[in-house]
Design an enzyme around this catalytic site. Structure first.
Site, PDB file in Angstrom:
ATOM      1  N   LYS A  59       0.792  -1.160  -0.162  1.00 33.53           N
ATOM      2  CA  LYS A  59      -0.037  -0.052  -0.021  1.00 33.53           C
ATOM      3  C   LYS A  59       0.815   1.158   0.112  1.00 33.53           C
ATOM      4  CE  LYS A  59      -3.481  -0.850   2.968  1.00 33.53           C
ATOM      5  NZ  LYS A  59      -3.749  -0.671   4.254  1.00 33.53           N
ATOM      6  N   LYS A  77       7.066   6.884  14.499  1.00 30.10           N
ATOM      7  CA  LYS A  77       8.295   5.954  14.530  1.00 30.10           C
ATOM      8  C   LYS A  77       9.521   6.769  13.546  1.00 30.10           C
ATOM      9  CE  LYS A  77       9.224   1.337  13.029  1.00 30.10           C
ATOM     10  NZ  LYS A  77       9.498   0.951  11.856  1.00 30.10           N
ATOM     11  N   LYS A 123      13.730   6.689   8.379  1.00 30.05           N
ATOM     12  CA  LYS A 123      14.333   7.122   7.215  1.00 30.05           C
ATOM     13  C   LYS A 123      13.223   7.873   6.245  1.00 30.05           C
ATOM     14  CE  LYS A 123      17.087   5.151   4.657  1.00 30.05           C
ATOM     15  NZ  LYS A 123      17.084   5.263   3.193  1.00 30.05           N
TER      16      LYS A 123
END
Ligand code: TRP
Ligand code: SF4
Length: 326
Positions: free
Chosen positions: A118, A196, A199
Site C-alpha cells: 500500500k 516512529k 528514514k
C-alpha cells in the site's frame, strides 16, 4: 572456546540513532564472543528488488557506520552476505525442509505485504520474500551461532531459525545449535514528529548528523502545545523532547519533569540541552569515521571479514552435506 554470535542488518541507507542501542549491544559482546556481523544485501533485495539500488555504495555506507560507532574488525568478522555463497547453499537446503505454512505464519509476513504494497507500491508476493526468514536462519546457522543479538521485532525470525535447526537435527544429524536471541535494552525512540523514527518519514537523526543537523532536528521536535510562554506549566508526557531526555539523561529526568511542570525551564533551553547531549554522543563517531574513510580501509576490513566468514561457513557446509548424504 568462545561461543559464537551472528547478527546482521540490511544495507538500506544511513543508520540513525534509533539503531544505536542494537549496535551498542553488538559492541558490548564483541570481546566475549566469536562474532560475525553480516551486511545482508540479499535480504535488502527481497523488498528492494525493483529499486535499482546502488548496492556497493549502500554496503560501504553501512560498514562505515558500524566502524564509526565502534565495531572492531580485530575482534569481529564484518562480512557481506552475497560474498559468502554458503549462505545461499544452506538457504536452498533449508528450503527443502521448511514447510510453507511455517513461513506464512510469521506474524510480520502478511502485514508487510499489505503495508509495503500500500505505502510503496511494492509487490511482495514473491518466492524470495516468503523465504526471508529461511535465508535469515541460514545466515545464523551457517556459522553455527549460539546466539543472535537483535531487536525484539526479530524474535519471530529467531524462533523460526530454532525450529529449522531442530528439524534438520532431527531429520539428519545433530549439526546445529539452537541459537538464542540476545535482546538488549532497546530504547524506542520516536522521530522528531512523534511518529516512529524512520528514514522514509524524514524524521530521523542520522548517526552521521553534523552539529547543524542535530540542532535542526531538535528544533523540529514537537513539544507541549499548551506552552505558549516560557513559564506556562508544561506536560512532559506529550513532548518528544521529553522522550529523548528520558533516554539520554535518565539521571536528570525527575528534575527536568518538575521544572517543565512548574514552568521553570523553557522549551528553547530544554532543547538546547538535548542538542548538546546528542552532540556529545555523536561527535566521537565523526572522528572515527574520518579514520575509516581513508581510501582502501573499509575494503580491507570487508575482504578480511569475508575470508574469515567463508572459512567457518565452509566447515559447517561440510557437516551439512555429509549429514544429508550429498
Ligand atoms: N531481518 C533482520 C532485520 O531486518 C536482518 C537480518 C538478516 C538478520 N539476517 C539476519 C538479523 C540474521 C540477525 C541474524 O533487522
Ligand atoms: Fe518538552 Fe522540555 Fe518543553 Fe517540557 S520544557 S515541553 S519537556 S521541551
Amino acid at each position: 572456546m568462545k561461543k559464537r554470535i551472528f547478527s546482521g542488518m540490511r544495507p538500506t541507507g544511513a543508520l540513525h540513532i534509533g539503531h544505536l542501542s542494537v549496535l551498542q549491544n553488538w559492541i558490548a559482546l564483541q570481546s566475549e564472543y566469536e562474532c560475525y556481523f553480516g551486511i545482508v544485501d540479499w535480504h535488502a533485495l527481497t523488498t528492494g528488488y525493483a529499486d535499482r539500488l546502488d548496492m556497493r555504495g549502500l554496503i560501504r555506507d553501512i560498514a562505515l557506520d558500524w566502524l564509526s560507532v565502534g565495531l572492531d574488525p580485530e575482534q569481529c568478522a564484518i562480512l557481506i552476505q552475497s560474498n559468502v555463497l554458503e549462505h545461499a547453499e544452506l538457504h536452498l537446503l533449508f528450503s527443502m525442509i521448511t514447510p510453507i505454512s511455517w513461513l506464512e505464519r510469521v506474524p510480520t509476513y502478511k502485514d508487510q505485504i499489505q503495508q509495503l504494497g500500500k505505502e510503496e507500491g511494492k509487490d511482495l508476493s514473491t518466492y524470495g520474500f516468503l523465504g526471508y526468514p529461511a535465508l535469515q536462519a541460514a545466515d545464523i546457522l551457517v556459522y553455527k551461532a549460539d546466539a543472535v543479538p537483535v531487536g525484539e521485532d526479530q524474535l519471530p525470525h529467531i524462533e523460526l531459525c530454532r525450529e529449522i535447526a531442530r528439524r534438520f537435527n532431527f531429520m539428519y544429524e545433530a549439526v546445529f545449535p539452537e541459537p538464542r536471541a540476545i535482546i538488549g535494552k532497546i530504547a524506542m525512540l520516536p522521530g522528531v514528529d512523534g511518529r516512529k523514527m524512520s528514514k522514509s518519514y524524514h524524521n530521523a537523526i542520522s548517526l552521521t548528523a553534523t552539529s547543524k543537523e542535530i540542532k535542526t532536528r531538535v528544533q523540529q521536535m514537537i513539544t507541549d502545545p499548551a506552552r505558549v510562554r516560557k513559564d506556562d506549566p508544561g506536560h512532559p508526557e506529550v513532548c518528544v523532547v521529553h522522550r529523548f531526555q528520558q533516554i539520554y539523561q535518565p539521571e536528570r529526568i525527575a528534575e527536568i519533569e518538575a521544572d517543565c511542570r512548574e514552568g521553570k525551564i523553557g522549551c528553547v533551553a530544554c532543547k538546547a540541552q538535548l542538542a548538546d547531549i546528542l552532540e556529545k554522543l555523536l561527535s566521537p563517531f565523526r572522528e572515527r569515521r574520518l579514520h575509516w574513510e581513508e581510501p582502501g580501509r573499509v575494503e580491507k576490513v570487508l575482504r578480511e571479514g569475508n575470508e574469515r566468514a567463508r572459512e567457518t561457513a565452509l566447515a559447517t557446509m561440510k557437516d551439512v552435506r555429509q549429514a544429508m548424504g550429498l
